[in-house]
Every structure is written in structure tokens, then in C-alpha cells.
Design a protein around this motif. Sequence first.
Motif, PDB file in Angstrom:
ATOM      1  N   THR A  42      25.778  -6.949  -1.700  1.00  0.00           N
ATOM      2  CA  THR A  42      26.165  -5.971  -2.709  1.00  0.00           C
ATOM      3  C   THR A  42      25.997  -6.388  -4.043  1.00  0.00           C
ATOM      4  O   THR A  42      25.983  -7.529  -4.353  1.00  0.00           O
ATOM      5  CB  THR A  42      27.730  -5.617  -2.431  1.00  0.00           C
ATOM      6  OG1 THR A  42      28.014  -4.346  -3.348  1.00  0.00           O
ATOM      7  CG2 THR A  42      28.577  -6.800  -2.600  1.00  0.00           C
ATOM      8  N   CYS A  43      25.794  -5.486  -4.994  1.00  0.00           N
ATOM      9  CA  CYS A  43      26.104  -5.822  -6.407  1.00  0.00           C
ATOM     10  C   CYS A  43      26.431  -4.651  -7.503  1.00  0.00           C
ATOM     11  O   CYS A  43      26.379  -3.390  -6.525  1.00  0.00           O
ATOM     12  CB  CYS A  43      24.612  -6.070  -6.841  1.00  0.00           C
ATOM     13  SG  CYS A  43      23.385  -4.433  -6.868  1.00  0.00           S
ATOM     14  N   TRP A 101      26.643 -10.150  -7.920  1.00  0.00           N
ATOM     15  CA  TRP A 101      25.950  -9.825  -6.608  1.00  0.00           C
ATOM     16  C   TRP A 101      26.820 -10.817  -5.626  1.00  0.00           C
ATOM     17  O   TRP A 101      27.679 -12.028  -5.992  1.00  0.00           O
ATOM     18  CB  TRP A 101      24.617 -10.757  -6.707  1.00  0.00           C
ATOM     19  CG  TRP A 101      23.639  -9.916  -7.537  1.00  0.00           C
ATOM     20  CD1 TRP A 101      22.740  -8.742  -7.022  1.00  0.00           C
ATOM     21  CD2 TRP A 101      23.367 -10.024  -8.938  1.00  0.00           C
ATOM     22  NE1 TRP A 101      22.070  -8.539  -8.023  1.00  0.00           N
ATOM     23  CE2 TRP A 101      22.328  -9.233  -9.139  1.00  0.00           C
ATOM     24  CE3 TRP A 101      23.945 -10.778  -9.982  1.00  0.00           C
ATOM     25  CZ2 TRP A 101      21.825  -9.136 -10.387  1.00  0.00           C
ATOM     26  CZ3 TRP A 101      23.521 -10.719 -11.093  1.00  0.00           C
ATOM     27  CH2 TRP A 101      22.322 -10.015 -11.478  1.00  0.00           C
ATOM     28  N   VAL A 102      27.306 -10.214  -4.570  1.00  0.00           N
ATOM     29  CA  VAL A 102      27.908 -10.946  -3.242  1.00  0.00           C
ATOM     30  C   VAL A 102      27.168 -10.641  -2.358  1.00  0.00           C
ATOM     31  O   VAL A 102      26.812  -9.669  -1.867  1.00  0.00           O
ATOM     32  CB  VAL A 102      29.268 -10.127  -3.295  1.00  0.00           C
ATOM     33  CG1 VAL A 102      30.330 -11.046  -2.168  1.00  0.00           C
ATOM     34  CG2 VAL A 102      30.300 -10.325  -4.706  1.00  0.00           C
ATOM     35  N   ILE A 122      24.491  -3.341   4.624  1.00  0.00           N
ATOM     36  CA  ILE A 122      24.597  -4.131   5.838  1.00  0.00           C
ATOM     37  C   ILE A 122      23.244  -4.642   6.282  1.00  0.00           C
ATOM     38  O   ILE A 122      22.169  -3.906   6.449  1.00  0.00           O
ATOM     39  CB  ILE A 122      25.363  -3.411   6.976  1.00  0.00           C
ATOM     40  CG1 ILE A 122      26.933  -3.334   6.549  1.00  0.00           C
ATOM     41  CG2 ILE A 122      25.331  -4.125   8.242  1.00  0.00           C
ATOM     42  CD1 ILE A 122      27.623  -4.455   6.484  1.00  0.00           C
ATOM     43  N   ASN A 123      23.062  -5.905   7.003  1.00  0.00           N
ATOM     44  CA  ASN A 123      21.891  -6.361   7.316  1.00  0.00           C
ATOM     45  C   ASN A 123      20.617  -6.395   6.149  1.00  0.00           C
ATOM     46  O   ASN A 123      19.740  -5.682   6.873  1.00  0.00           O
ATOM     47  CB  ASN A 123      21.644  -5.900   8.850  1.00  0.00           C
ATOM     48  CG  ASN A 123      22.095  -6.626   9.725  1.00  0.00           C
ATOM     49  OD1 ASN A 123      22.653  -7.666   9.757  1.00  0.00           O
ATOM     50  ND2 ASN A 123      22.564  -5.840  10.851  1.00  0.00           N
ATOM     51  N   GLY A 124      20.818  -6.606   5.196  1.00  0.00           N
ATOM     52  CA  GLY A 124      19.669  -6.470   4.395  1.00  0.00           C
ATOM     53  C   GLY A 124      19.991  -6.559   2.868  1.00  0.00           C
ATOM     54  O   GLY A 124      21.275  -6.992   2.734  1.00  0.00           O
ATOM     55  N   GLN A 125      19.094  -6.512   1.914  1.00  0.00           N
ATOM     56  CA  GLN A 125      19.265  -7.160   0.674  1.00  0.00           C
ATOM     57  C   GLN A 125      19.571  -5.580  -0.092  1.00  0.00           C
ATOM     58  O   GLN A 125      18.854  -4.521  -0.111  1.00  0.00           O
ATOM     59  CB  GLN A 125      18.009  -7.394  -0.132  1.00  0.00           C
ATOM     60  CG  GLN A 125      18.354  -7.823  -1.543  1.00  0.00           C
ATOM     61  CD  GLN A 125      19.355  -9.130  -1.672  1.00  0.00           C
ATOM     62  OE1 GLN A 125      18.999  -9.969  -0.874  1.00  0.00           O
ATOM     63  NE2 GLN A 125      19.966  -8.991  -2.815  1.00  0.00           N
ATOM     64  N   ALA A 126      20.801  -5.493  -0.708  1.00  0.00           N
ATOM     65  CA  ALA A 126      21.078  -4.239  -1.313  1.00  0.00           C
ATOM     66  C   ALA A 126      19.992  -3.822  -2.609  1.00  0.00           C
ATOM     67  O   ALA A 126      19.628  -4.813  -3.209  1.00  0.00           O
ATOM     68  CB  ALA A 126      22.501  -4.576  -2.072  1.00  0.00           C
ATOM     69  N   LYS A 127      19.947  -2.540  -2.635  1.00  0.00           N
ATOM     70  CA  LYS A 127      18.945  -2.140  -3.730  1.00  0.00           C
ATOM     71  C   LYS A 127      19.385  -2.382  -4.969  1.00  0.00           C
ATOM     72  O   LYS A 127      20.586  -2.425  -5.296  1.00  0.00           O
ATOM     73  CB  LYS A 127      18.628  -0.464  -3.386  1.00  0.00           C
ATOM     74  CG  LYS A 127      17.710   0.055  -4.255  1.00  0.00           C
ATOM     75  CD  LYS A 127      17.558   1.683  -3.841  1.00  0.00           C
ATOM     76  CE  LYS A 127      16.394   2.179  -4.788  1.00  0.00           C
ATOM     77  NZ  LYS A 127      16.291   3.454  -4.400  1.00  0.00           N
ATOM     78  N   GLU A 128      18.506  -2.792  -5.896  1.00  0.00           N
ATOM     79  CA  GLU A 128      18.682  -3.232  -7.193  1.00  0.00           C
ATOM     80  C   GLU A 128      19.120  -1.809  -8.179  1.00  0.00           C
ATOM     81  O   GLU A 128      18.742  -0.648  -7.764  1.00  0.00           O
ATOM     82  CB  GLU A 128      17.552  -3.655  -8.014  1.00  0.00           C
ATOM     83  CG  GLU A 128      17.121  -5.121  -7.583  1.00  0.00           C
ATOM     84  CD  GLU A 128      16.108  -5.627  -8.123  1.00  0.00           C
ATOM     85  OE1 GLU A 128      15.769  -6.890  -7.873  1.00  0.00           O
ATOM     86  OE2 GLU A 128      15.570  -4.980  -9.312  1.00  0.00           O
ATOM     87  N   LEU A 129      20.071  -1.822  -9.010  1.00  0.00           N
ATOM     88  CA  LEU A 129      20.527  -0.889  -9.620  1.00  0.00           C
ATOM     89  C   LEU A 129      19.527  -0.552 -10.879  1.00  0.00           C
ATOM     90  O   LEU A 129      19.036  -1.519 -11.279  1.00  0.00           O
ATOM     91  CB  LEU A 129      22.038  -1.279 -10.341  1.00  0.00           C
ATOM     92  CG  LEU A 129      23.034  -1.408  -9.274  1.00  0.00           C
ATOM     93  CD1 LEU A 129      24.211  -1.808  -9.883  1.00  0.00           C
ATOM     94  CD2 LEU A 129      23.434  -0.131  -8.645  1.00  0.00           C
ATOM     95  N   SER A 130      19.501   0.602 -10.956  1.00  0.00           N
ATOM     96  CA  SER A 130      18.498   1.032 -12.167  1.00  0.00           C
ATOM     97  C   SER A 130      19.415   0.916 -13.543  1.00  0.00           C
ATOM     98  O   SER A 130      20.206   2.035 -13.827  1.00  0.00           O
ATOM     99  CB  SER A 130      18.067   2.316 -11.985  1.00  0.00           C
ATOM    100  OG  SER A 130      17.266   2.943 -13.147  1.00  0.00           O
TER     101      SER A 130
END
Length: 665
Positions: free
Chosen positions: A89-90, A201-202, A266-274
Motif C-alpha cells: 500500500t502507498c 509505502w508499507v 493484496i498479492n502484488g505491488q500497489a499501483k502508483e498514485l498519479s
Amino acid sequence: MKRQTMFFFKYVLLFLLHSRYVVSRQKDAAFTYNGFQGVDMSLDGVAHTTDNGLLILANSTLQQMGHAFYPHPIHFRNSSTGTALSFSTCFVFAMFSELATTGGPGVMFVIAPSREFPGALPSNYFGLFNITNLGLSSNHLIGVELDSIQNPEFNDINSNHVGIDINGLKSVQAAPASYIRDQENQHVNLSLISGQPMQLWVEYDSTRNQLNVTLSPITIPKPKIPLLSMNIDISDTIVDPMFVGFSSSTVSITVSHYLLGWSFKINGQAKELSLSQLPNLPPIGPKTEPKVFKIGCPVIAASLVLMSIFIIHYIVKRKRMFAEVLEDWELEYGPYRFKYKDLYIATQGFNHKELLGSGGFGKVYKGILPISKQEVAVKKVSNDSRQGMKEFIAEIISIGKLQHRNIVTLLGYCRRKGELLLVYEFMPNGSLDKFLFHQSTMEKTLSWNQRFQIIKGLASALLYLHEKFEQVVVHRDIKSSNVMLDKELNGRLGDFGLARLYGHGDNPKATNVVGTFGYLAPEIFKTGKADPSVDVFAFGVFLLEVACGRRPIEPQASDECIVLVECVFSSWNRGEILEIVDPKLGMNYEVEEMELVLKLGLLCSHSTPSARPSMRQVVRYLEREVPLPEMPASCSRRFSLSSEFFGNTMNLSSSIADSQLSGGR
């Protein structure tokens, strides 16, 4: 009937497909909110959203709390193994306080089994706990706190920190709010209550059981090195399902806590914020009257120009002052390399008051490292030659791996222009030769028991170098001035500037003749090869030096006693070996130990290398595990430097004593 059966099977099929969709959605829950306008969030307390999509967790409220949670439960466990799943998460947040010293407690990212916290208190309890349930394992709560108040009852490190919390508010790991600049590997401090938007980022990796927390301003890309990193298996903490969100509370009416965007997976990299799509923060801080700008701007601008010129001049001058030599191949030696600036500060600019001593290889200064406050000895060595520098530093790093209680630890090095600086562990009692030969400057004489323990310690160190280290290490400069004494007066072998390393089973290569006059084995002038036997020879001279309180060469002595080895041998030949003992000891020594040391010194300094014992044998003799072999009665010159050898080495003494490290390679 047939039609009803077909309808039933269609219903079951749709139900199974829907269930599979729901389970899949839960396992791989993911969402990204670039602002919270129109977003379905579960809000309570003072938490609310603005028209432009800003989520306000706290805003000018006294002793209040606010919660903002993703409304749907999320499965954090693997359904087949029961272990925790990875997640990432971010989010972008901003915290502001009109008071420069406090603004707390702040905001916490929360993973909890419920969105409701009955009995929770505001203020220092973050709106999550109360005095009765704080720290209970039944809370099943994981949090990352952004705290701007120091609470001693929770062991907070300061009033501006980031912490990982498990079931309570005593962080299992915490660090001052900062980020690590990738290129320089330096911490850059941040103020949580500055009102500037920051990103956190966590990330949890279930395969390595590793939880990372990374912080930076939104103007800085995500740092490669996390602020917090710990090994933890959260499977014991979480239950299934869980809720994710944020909690905030206040202690005054001067604070505002905002959330601008949030991404989770969950189970992956959180999408970067725009970042360009995030809502704008409201104006922060007091308004300034236009007249101030009209009157003050020209003055401020002129001052800034002058100040900028001064700062640029200062920075350029300072960079030149602390400029270092750093080549690409040295990056692999990072942990062993010190910054010149740190060593300059540690020694107060290499102040003469901090000078411990000087010799043919350079000057040694006492220093205190600015961050760790560790006492060190910094040796400045002139080394203008670049040839072989890579191999030379590789040897320094290898020597830095030596781990023995009787060896001075080499902590690292630094290169600057034509200088090489070596950083050693500091020895408060200086070198052994000061106790032996400069008694007027010392408080007390070393007792025989202390000398004997120093001898055994040095023998153990040489055995480690010759046989037990990953390579064969030949010191090549064994002498009393290179034996340092720690605060308990234990002997520690130091100054590995002339050391040679080669693999076990290999033959040493020929090299330049280096060392100190009086300790050099005769064969080194013929073969140029430095093997362990040359250290054994020097150790034999060292034994006689410690027992007799005399230097290896004393030109002012009688012809028979110019060379210490010959003098001791003559005394032994006459059956009067104890007459040569250091008169400062009087009769305060054990005769058996003294005779052992003197005879072993003669045996080790035998002119024939094959007649000398190994250091393993020497240690066994000193521990009296085996008796010392009898020496031949008629060998008046075999145990000593011959007159011819003495004459030849006199011509070489100045070059040997002043050998440079580059020559020693």
C-alpha cells in the motif's frame, strides 16, 4: 419437469461463477484512489471529504478522533495454508500544526479485524485503544504510526517519528521521520507537521516475512532503502477477514491531518498514485500583508543574492577541502570506507594535540567518530603511487576481516588525493615499547606476569595469522612498538601496513626487503620471500626484548652486546643466562618461565629457518604442553646475526626503517 431441471442447473452454475468471482476478488483485493471524490469510504468521528476530493481525518478539533476505512473486508490469509498473504500500500498525507513543537499525535495506517473501536480514546491513544486493552494480543491489530508527540509511557523515540505497532502503541521498531538519499546513503530529516505532502509505502513480503516502511516527500521518487525494515510473521496477528484504513486523533485545535490519495493491493505491488491528479491542500499558515512584501522583497532579494554568493563560495571551498578519491571498483568495499570529512571532524582537523605518534609510514592521531562516538586511531600514510592500489586496498579489506582478541582491529580506510588514511581501534595504553624503554614517562613498570601474558597473547595472534585465518598472513614487522596495550594491558598486535597475504598451500612470491632493522631474518636478503618463518624470527627477537628490557640493536654497547641475540646467547653459553634479565624486574619473576622465554627467543631467532619452531609449537612451549628441546652446545653463531650480516644490514637500515607501504607490497 425438464424445464425446471434446466433452470436449476443454470442457477447453480451462476451461483458458482459468482462465488468464484467474489473469492478471487477478495484474494486479490486492489484499489487506487487519486483523491476521494465520489469514493465509497466508511467514515466516522470528525473524518469527512471535501468537494475537491480531500479526505480530512482531523481539522481544528479538540480531543477528537476520526476513522476512514475501506468499506469491504479483505482476506489476508492463504485459504490453503492459513499463512498471511503479501500486500502493498502507498498513500499521500499531509499534517500541519500552527505550533512548531507539537501537532499530535498524528495519523496511523491500520489493519484491524473491525472498523469499530468501542471504548477507544482520542489524543495519545490514536482513537484505537484505551488503557484496558492496550497491548493485548486479542486486538489483532497492525499499524504504522506517523507520530508527532513523544509519549514516554509508549517509549517513543522523539516527537517526530514513524513506528510499526503490533496490538498497541509501543512500537516494535521506530525511526525519526526521514528518508535515505540513494546516492549518498544519508538520512534526510523530515518534519511530519510541516504541512508538506509526503508519501508512505508499507509493503509486506510473505515469502521472506519482511515488512518494509518507506517515507519521502512527493517531490522525491521512492527511495531504494526503506526507513524501517523488520522480519516478522504477521500470520499470528491477523485474523480473516480484516479491514484496512486510517485512524487519527488530536490533542489541540491547532492541527489538521489530510489524506490526498491511497492505493492498495493484496498479492502484488500497489499501483502508483498519479500525483498530478491529487486534490490540492487548503492554504496553510498565517496570511502575510502585501505591504510586507512590497517593502521587504527588495531587501530580502539583495540579502539572498549576497548570501547565495557566500554559500556557493563556502560550498566550493569545502568540497575541495574534503574531496576524496573514489573509483568504481571501490564501491564493493563500501562498509570499510570512511568519509574524509568524518575523520577530519573526529581528529579536530588532524590537530597536533591529537597526535599519538609518528614514524616512517606516517602520523597517527586519536579521534572520536562524530556519529558513533567510537574512539579510533587514524593513521595518515603518504602514498602517491597509484600502481597496484586496487590490490593493496583489497589486502587492507582482507586484513580488516581479522578477528582475534590479540589483534588490533582495522576498521577501514579513506583515500584523499595523495593520502591513504587507515582507521584502527583505539588502544588507550599505547605501545609496549613505551613501557619497556621510556619508563620515566610511564606510571609503573610492567610486572613479569603482565609481560608473560603479553608474550602468550602475541604468540596466539601469530598462530591465528599463520594457520587459522582464511589466508596465510605474514606480518613482517613484529616488534614491541607494534604491540599495543588495551585498557587491561593485554597485548594486541597492530600495524599491518607491511603484511603479505597468500593462500594456504601456495608459495610466497619474492618481494622488496622491508621491515625494521634488528628484527629481519637473514634469509630475507637472499630469497626476498616472506613466509611465516620470518615472523617467527622477529618474534624470537621480541621475546628477548621483553625479557631483557633492551632494544635488538644497541650501537653504544660493548662489542659482545651490540646485537641482543648474540648477547643473550653468550650469557647462555656461559651458563649465566639470567644475568641478562631486565634489571627493572629485580628478582620478581618465575625462574622457570624466564628461562623458557630466553631459550625460546634464541631458538626462534635461529639463523637457519628450518631450525625455528612453528608458531603452533611456540604456543605449546609457552603453555608448557611439551618441553622445550635442548639446544646444541657448540653453535655460537647459528643463533645470532653474524658480524658480516650485521655490517651489511647497517648499510640498509635507513631504507628499511623508512620503507613505504607501496614498497611493502
